[in-house]
Design an enzyme around this catalytic site. Structure first.
Site, PDB file in Angstrom:
ATOM      1  N   CYS A  22      37.411  35.968  39.259  1.00  0.00           N
ATOM      2  CA  CYS A  22      37.572  37.336  39.775  1.00  0.00           C
ATOM      3  C   CYS A  22      36.229  37.939  40.136  1.00  0.00           C
ATOM      4  O   CYS A  22      36.118  38.654  41.122  1.00  0.00           O
ATOM      5  CB  CYS A  22      38.291  38.202  38.757  1.00  0.00           C
ATOM      6  SG  CYS A  22      37.529  38.170  37.137  1.00  0.00           S
ATOM      7  N   PRO A  79      50.333  33.105  28.130  1.00  0.00           N
ATOM      8  CA  PRO A  79      49.438  32.378  29.037  1.00  0.00           C
ATOM      9  C   PRO A  79      50.090  32.241  30.413  1.00  0.00           C
ATOM     10  O   PRO A  79      51.291  32.465  30.564  1.00  0.00           O
ATOM     11  CB  PRO A  79      49.294  31.003  28.375  1.00  0.00           C
ATOM     12  CG  PRO A  79      49.802  31.158  26.981  1.00  0.00           C
ATOM     13  CD  PRO A  79      50.834  32.251  27.047  1.00  0.00           C
ATOM     14  N   GLU A 124      42.808  44.292  34.488  1.00  0.00           N
ATOM     15  CA  GLU A 124      41.648  43.638  35.117  1.00  0.00           C
ATOM     16  C   GLU A 124      42.200  42.894  36.318  1.00  0.00           C
ATOM     17  O   GLU A 124      42.847  41.864  36.152  1.00  0.00           O
ATOM     18  CB  GLU A 124      41.012  42.620  34.158  1.00  0.00           C
ATOM     19  CG  GLU A 124      40.401  43.222  32.927  1.00  0.00           C
ATOM     20  CD  GLU A 124      38.940  43.581  33.133  1.00  0.00           C
ATOM     21  OE1 GLU A 124      38.312  43.980  32.170  1.00  0.00           O
ATOM     22  OE2 GLU A 124      38.448  43.450  34.272  1.00  0.00           O
ATOM     23  N   LEU A 125      41.939  43.416  37.503  1.00  0.00           N
ATOM     24  CA  LEU A 125      42.600  42.844  38.683  1.00  0.00           C
ATOM     25  C   LEU A 125      41.583  42.110  39.559  1.00  0.00           C
ATOM     26  O   LEU A 125      40.630  41.561  39.047  1.00  0.00           O
ATOM     27  CB  LEU A 125      43.343  43.952  39.419  1.00  0.00           C
ATOM     28  CG  LEU A 125      44.281  44.766  38.500  1.00  0.00           C
ATOM     29  CD1 LEU A 125      44.946  45.901  39.258  1.00  0.00           C
ATOM     30  CD2 LEU A 125      45.315  43.892  37.821  1.00  0.00           C
ATOM     31  N   GLU A 163      40.068  39.127  49.004  1.00  0.00           N
ATOM     32  CA  GLU A 163      39.571  38.244  47.951  1.00  0.00           C
ATOM     33  C   GLU A 163      39.991  36.811  48.276  1.00  0.00           C
ATOM     34  O   GLU A 163      41.180  36.515  48.376  1.00  0.00           O
ATOM     35  CB  GLU A 163      40.189  38.667  46.616  1.00  0.00           C
ATOM     36  CG  GLU A 163      39.710  37.833  45.470  1.00  0.00           C
ATOM     37  CD  GLU A 163      40.359  38.209  44.146  1.00  0.00           C
ATOM     38  OE1 GLU A 163      41.542  38.560  44.130  1.00  0.00           O
ATOM     39  OE2 GLU A 163      39.660  38.129  43.132  1.00  0.00           O
ATOM     40  N   TRP A 218      45.662  32.081  35.263  1.00  0.00           N
ATOM     41  CA  TRP A 218      45.380  30.645  35.166  1.00  0.00           C
ATOM     42  C   TRP A 218      43.914  30.309  35.391  1.00  0.00           C
ATOM     43  O   TRP A 218      43.463  29.243  35.021  1.00  0.00           O
ATOM     44  CB  TRP A 218      46.230  29.855  36.177  1.00  0.00           C
ATOM     45  CG  TRP A 218      46.168  30.366  37.592  1.00  0.00           C
ATOM     46  CD1 TRP A 218      47.080  31.196  38.185  1.00  0.00           C
ATOM     47  CD2 TRP A 218      45.161  30.124  38.574  1.00  0.00           C
ATOM     48  NE1 TRP A 218      46.700  31.480  39.479  1.00  0.00           N
ATOM     49  CE2 TRP A 218      45.505  30.825  39.736  1.00  0.00           C
ATOM     50  CE3 TRP A 218      43.972  29.381  38.597  1.00  0.00           C
ATOM     51  CZ2 TRP A 218      44.746  30.818  40.905  1.00  0.00           C
ATOM     52  CZ3 TRP A 218      43.205  29.368  39.753  1.00  0.00           C
ATOM     53  CH2 TRP A 218      43.594  30.081  40.885  1.00  0.00           C
ATOM     54  N   ASN A 219      43.150  31.192  36.032  1.00  0.00           N
ATOM     55  CA  ASN A 219      41.859  30.737  36.569  1.00  0.00           C
ATOM     56  C   ASN A 219      40.797  30.477  35.499  1.00  0.00           C
ATOM     57  O   ASN A 219      40.058  29.507  35.584  1.00  0.00           O
ATOM     58  CB  ASN A 219      41.335  31.724  37.613  1.00  0.00           C
ATOM     59  CG  ASN A 219      41.015  33.062  37.017  1.00  0.00           C
ATOM     60  OD1 ASN A 219      41.733  33.551  36.149  1.00  0.00           O
ATOM     61  ND2 ASN A 219      39.947  33.666  37.457  1.00  0.00           N
TER      62      ASN A 219
END
Ligand code: NDP
Length: 491
Positions: A288, A180, A253-254, A389, A155-156
């Site tokens: 991220c 999405p 991609e974390l 994070e 969502w970011n």
């Protein structure tokens, strides 16, 4: 009265409702009682239909030349931004459903178009096979697309992140099913419909809805040949396990916990403070590869804190639709709780926490998922705001005495996504960057506003597997194919 949006699935060249007619509501994070719209709640059957449509469309799409696909991608890019009134309408919906300020929603929309052009620009290079002439064999090493690509978006930064995978998958010759995020589905779906309409039926399919109903139905589908996932470590781990069932390759991609190192010779000009602010707080810190830990040489610590504090304190927190707002709310209540929990813990353990920024509408602030931008000065490295994070508007600032100490602190982390070094000595900065465990290091900059998308992007350690962006961002969606015959074959 504000418009209420309704978005649909898009399967095999046509917009459609969920097979059971289901929808779900998306609310405005600035005022959670405000309904922004209804998104289709896709089912496992819808997902199956979408994957099969992509599978059927694959041979014809893969058979086009790179130049032919590049031409189509360029038309898509132009269509995404040609109608300024439609772009403005999509940007406003995006801000209302997501929270981020209007300037950033426009930026995401234009970034998506730029990535289509960037991918198209690789046509000539992609068409080059490698030729090996050797004693025994002559060999053509070519690459071929994989088939149906499952593209999962968080969502970011939903449109910008889509721009890191969809144009590349298509350019490489794959067809796609896009899922999405449920938390930001309306504006991305509207842009995706515009894209899908310009492509042959089945090339791009869109299924929105709850991951618990459609997630595994996509990742574990036997006709899916590649998974490109962006999101959290926990879901990434699950995705990898589900994909393993069919030996489906994954790019993950974390998260990230990016360190920035400010050296003793850094240029602490007003522009640097603006850049540091943007690096840490753009999109309310929900990026991220935002700057998430700032290590500053002790000799410059007070100067840095004073300068950054002034810039952060000047920010205006409020509704992202208002022109004066420079920071919107967080996207959702869960993420807000995570960040406020870290701030509360830091304060409870005696840290110097500065909650800054201007709040013109305190009533709105109390209703929405707002958190003022915060600095944690001289943070204890054991605090969760340093170790984990944050994914929100808080930045811990720590000091160091030697470069070795700074590198050790930067690398003492489970993640290895991006980093930055701030110094007036380019050679020194690059030498230091080489020692940081990260997939991407910026010099005197940090974050999406400083990334041109031309280099591979991704991380080490728990930040993931594989790379998006750049030429490698396209070739990840292909596999090698060697065609060999006895020496002389290619004479
Ligand atoms: P999540 O991992 O919760 O979700 C990411 C996406 O995966 C969403 O679309 C989600 O759908 C979907 N999903 C959830 N379960 C499944 C499943 N079983 N199968 C397939 N898809 C599934 O992350 P967030 O959306 O909360 O994003 C925040 C996280 O993403 C942060 O940790 C951040 O670091 C990371 N991130 C990493 C980036 C990078 O480039 N390294 C970029 C941006 C974010 P749904 O929303 O419907 O649950």
């Amino acid at each position: 009265m504000t418009e209420i949006i309704e978005t649909h699935l898009y399967i095999d060249g046509a917009a459609c409702r969920a097979s059971d007619g289901g929808t779900y509501e998306i609310h405005n994070p600035a005022r959670p009682s405000e309904l922004v719209g209804h998104a289709a709640a896709g089912t496992a059957d819808d997902m199956d239909r979408a994957v099969r449509a992509a599978h059927s469309a694959f041979p014809a799409w893969a058979a086009l030349s790179y130049v032919e696909r590049a031409d189509i991608l360029r038309k898509v890019a132009a269509a995404l931004t040609e109608d300024t009134a439609a772009v403005e309408a999509r940007a406003r919906i995006f801000t209302r459903e997501h929270g981020k300020i209007l300037r950033e929603t426009h930026l995401e929309i234009s970034r998506l178009g730029e990535r289509f052009v960037q991918s198209a620009d690789y046509a000539e290079r992609l068409a080059q096979d490698e030729i090996i002439r050797a004693t025994r064999n002559d060999t053509i090493v070519t690459r071929q697309p994989r088939g149906v690509a499952a593209l999962v978006v968080p969502w970011n930064w939903p449109l910008a992140i889509l721009g890191a995978k969809l144009p590349q998958a298509l350019m490489a010759g794959n067809t796609a099913v896009v899922k999405p995020s449920a938390n930001s589905a309306l504006a991305p779906t509207l842009s995706l419909h515009r894209i899908a309409e310009l492509l042959p039926p089945g090339v791009v399919n869109i299924v929105t809805g709850s991951a618990s109903r459609i997630g595994d139905a996509l990742i574990g589908h036997p006709l899916v040949r590649f998974v490109n996932f962006t999101g959290s470590v926990d879901v990434g781990r699950h995705v990898m396990k589900v994909a393993a069932e069919n030996i489906t390759p994954v790019t993950l991609e974390l998260g990230g916990n990016d360190a920035g190192l400010v050296l003793s010779d850094a240029d602490l000009s007003p522009q640097t403070f603006e850049n540091l602010y943007r690096a840490a707080f753009m999109s309310t810190g929900q990026i991220c590869y935002a700057l998430k830990r700032l290590y500053v040489h002790r000799s410059r610590f007070d100067e840095l804190v004073d300068g950054l504090r002034a810039v952060v304190d000047a920010q205006v927190v409020g509704d992202g639709l208002l022109p004066e707002t420079t920071m919107g709310p967080m996207n959702n209540a869960r993420q807000l709780r995570t960040v406020t929990g870290m701030i509360d813990e830091a304060r409870a353990r005696g840290a110097n926490v500065l909650e800054l920024g201007q709040v013109p509408d305190t009533e709105l602030y109390a209703q929405g998922y707002f958190q003022r931008p915060a600095l944690v000065i001289g943070a204890d490295p054991a605090l969760s705001v340093v170790r984990e994070e944050q994914f929100g508007p808080v930045l811990p600032i720590l000091s160091f005495d030697s470069e070795d100490e700074a590198v050790a602190m930067a690398n003492d982390d489970q993640f290895g996504l991006a980093s930055s070094v701030w110094s007036t000595d380019t050679g020194r900065a690059i030498a230091l960057a080489r020692r940081i465990e990260a997939g991407y290091s910026f010099i005197n900059a940090h974050g999406p506003s400083a990334n041109d998308g031309l280099a591979p992007f991704g991380g080490f350690k728990k930040s993931g597997i594989g790379r998006n962006f750049g030429y490698e961002g396209v070739t990840q969606f292909q596999g090698f194919h060697a065609i060999a015959g006895a020496s002389g074959l290619l004479a």
